[in-house]
Write a protein that holds these residues in place. Structure first.
Motif, short mmCIF file in Angstrom:
data_model
loop_
_atom_site.label_atom_id
_atom_site.label_comp_id
_atom_site.label_asym_id
_atom_site.label_seq_id
_atom_site.Cartn_x
_atom_site.Cartn_y
_atom_site.Cartn_z
N LEU A 1 0.84 -1.20 0.00
CA LEU A 1 0.00 0.00 0.00
C LEU A 1 0.87 1.25 0.00
O LEU A 1 0.56 2.23 -0.70
N ALA A 2 1.96 1.23 0.77
CA ALA A 2 2.87 2.38 0.79
C ALA A 2 3.43 2.65 -0.61
O ALA A 2 3.46 3.80 -1.07
N ALA A 3 3.86 1.58 -1.29
CA ALA A 3 4.40 1.75 -2.64
C ALA A 3 3.32 2.23 -3.61
O ALA A 3 3.58 3.05 -4.50
N ALA A 4 2.09 1.73 -3.44
CA ALA A 4 0.99 2.14 -4.32
C ALA A 4 0.66 3.62 -4.12
O ALA A 4 0.44 4.37 -5.09
N LEU A 5 0.63 4.06 -2.86
CA LEU A 5 0.38 5.48 -2.59
C LEU A 5 1.50 6.35 -3.16
O LEU A 5 1.26 7.43 -3.70
N ALA A 6 2.75 5.85 -3.05
CA ALA A 6 3.89 6.60 -3.62
C ALA A 6 3.75 6.70 -5.13
O ALA A 6 4.07 7.74 -5.72
N LEU A 7 3.28 5.64 -5.77
CA LEU A 7 3.08 5.67 -7.22
C LEU A 7 1.98 6.66 -7.61
O LEU A 7 1.95 7.14 -8.74
N ARG A 8 1.09 6.95 -6.68
CA ARG A 8 0.06 7.97 -6.91
C ARG A 8 0.59 9.38 -6.62
O ARG A 8 -0.17 10.34 -6.64
N GLY A 9 1.90 9.46 -6.35
CA GLY A 9 2.53 10.76 -6.15
C GLY A 9 2.48 11.27 -4.73
O GLY A 9 2.75 12.45 -4.48
N LYS A 10 2.17 10.39 -3.77
CA LYS A 10 2.06 10.81 -2.37
C LYS A 10 3.40 10.64 -1.65
O LYS A 10 4.19 9.76 -1.96
N ARG A 11 3.63 11.49 -0.66
CA ARG A 11 4.81 11.36 0.20
C ARG A 11 4.43 10.45 1.36
O ARG A 11 3.51 10.75 2.12
N VAL A 12 5.16 9.34 1.47
CA VAL A 12 4.76 8.27 2.38
C VAL A 12 5.91 7.87 3.31
O VAL A 12 7.06 7.74 2.88
N LEU A 13 5.57 7.68 4.58
CA LEU A 13 6.50 7.14 5.57
C LEU A 13 5.92 5.84 6.12
O LEU A 13 4.74 5.77 6.45
N VAL A 14 6.76 4.81 6.20
CA VAL A 14 6.37 3.53 6.81
C VAL A 14 7.19 3.34 8.09
O VAL A 14 8.40 3.56 8.09
N ALA B 1 13.49 2.05 -2.78
CA ALA B 1 13.08 1.73 -4.15
C ALA B 1 11.56 1.72 -4.30
O ALA B 1 11.03 2.00 -5.37
N GLY B 2 10.85 1.40 -3.21
CA GLY B 2 9.38 1.41 -3.27
C GLY B 2 8.79 2.80 -3.33
O GLY B 2 7.58 2.95 -3.51
N GLY B 3 9.64 3.83 -3.16
CA GLY B 3 9.17 5.21 -3.28
C GLY B 3 8.78 5.85 -1.96
O GLY B 3 8.29 6.98 -1.94
N PHE B 4 9.01 5.16 -0.84
CA PHE B 4 8.64 5.70 0.46
C PHE B 4 9.84 5.75 1.39
O PHE B 4 10.87 5.13 1.14
N LEU C 1 -6.80 -0.24 -3.97
CA LEU C 1 -6.96 0.09 -2.55
C LEU C 1 -6.41 1.49 -2.27
O LEU C 1 -7.05 2.28 -1.55
N ALA C 2 -5.24 1.80 -2.83
CA ALA C 2 -4.65 3.12 -2.63
C ALA C 2 -5.58 4.21 -3.15
O ALA C 2 -5.76 5.25 -2.49
N LYS C 3 -6.19 3.96 -4.28
CA LYS C 3 -7.15 4.93 -4.84
C LYS C 3 -8.36 5.06 -3.93
O LYS C 3 -8.84 6.18 -3.67
N GLU C 4 -8.84 3.93 -3.42
CA GLU C 4 -10.02 3.95 -2.54
C GLU C 4 -9.74 4.76 -1.27
O GLU C 4 -10.58 5.55 -0.82
N ILE C 5 -8.55 4.60 -0.72
CA ILE C 5 -8.17 5.33 0.49
C ILE C 5 -7.91 6.79 0.18
O ILE C 5 -8.35 7.69 0.89
#
Length: 259
Positions: free
Chosen positions: A24-37, A84-87, A249-253
């Motif tokens: 989900l973190a990688a999916a949100l990052a692919l949507r251009g979001k800044r993500v911390l795990v 590499a996952g973008g987060f 799921l990332a889009k839904e959230i």
């Protein structure tokens, strides 16, 4: 804009909790979001998955909870940026299991993570917390700090039965927190060919109603491949069924601020 904090929690292991957190973190990052795990599980599965071995690290999430007060310098020491996952990522450590004893006499010990995240809420759009599979100080900190508790539930009778413990914890916290804990269930490891899976999914939707995501995560061997390679599924096969479902799921959230 303040980050939205999502705790990924289930007191039963093997339901896709770490897979959900990282994918989900990688999916949100692919949507251009800044993500911390943040890996808050003493088993440190998310950390090992990403090739961060706790015994080799100078500082981990354990240090956040041990510090009398958390400052920007401490957070920077434990933060791994630009994966590499973008987060970005905060690794866990087996010593997180010692916090029950370490923090026994500390005041406001359930608010440690909430206060620490105040330093980072302006830097990220999403903070995802991979929670431990048992009730304790870490899970309470994660739930209290979160805007949403995401509960991955394997479409299996025993997994469905086991979440009663988590709901009991949420009900207990709701008695003392100023606002109710918001939670959503995510069906995982679904196999539509089996009558048992279809039945459990129906039960979930009947019992939890709008508290179940529209997205259903099917069983996909690509998750195992990506885990074995220390990667997220998008690096292995971005068109795999599992990858597409976590993007959904990332889009839904991301399009529903208050599910």
């Amino acid at each position: 804009m303040s980050a939205r904090v999502i705790a990924i929690a289930n007191q039963k292991g093997g339901v896709g909790k770490t897979t959900t957190t990282l994918t989900l973190a990688a999916a949100l990052a692919l949507r251009g979001k800044r993500v911390l795990v943040m890996d808050l599980d003493p088993h440190a599965n998310a950390s090992v998955h990403l090739s961060f071995f706790p015994e080799t690290l100078e500082a981990t999430a354990y240090d956040l909870f041990q510090a009398e007060s958390v400052d920007a310098a401490l957070f920077e020491r434990i933060l791994k940026r630009g994966l590499a996952g973008g987060f970005d990522f905060v690794p866990g450590h087996i010593r997180l299991s010692e916090l029950e004893v370490d923090l026994r006499d500390r005041k406001n010990k359930g608010l440690i993570l909430t206060e620490a995240l105040e330093l980072k809420r302006g830097e990220y759009e999403y903070v995802l917390l991979d929670c431990p599979p048992h009730v304790g100080i870490l899970l309470v900190n994660a739930i209290v700090a979160s805007d949403l508790v995401l509960i991955p539930i394997q479409t299996d009778f025993l997994a469905l039965y086991g979440i009663r413990l988590l709901f009991d914890t949420i009900r207990l916290l709701n008695r003392v927190l100023p606002k109710s804990v918001c939670y959503m269930a995510l069906p995982t490891m679904y196999d539509q060919r089996t009558a048992a899976c279809r039945r459990i999914l129906r039960i979930m939707r009947d019992k939890l109603g709008e508290r179940v995501f529209g997205t259903v995560i099917h069983f996909d061997t690509k998750f195992r491949e990506s885990s074995a390679g220390g990667k997220v599924i998008f690096e292995i096969d971005p068109k795999a069924r599992g990858a597409l479902e976590y993007m959904q799921l990332a889009k839904e959230i991301d399009t529903n601020e208050n599910p």
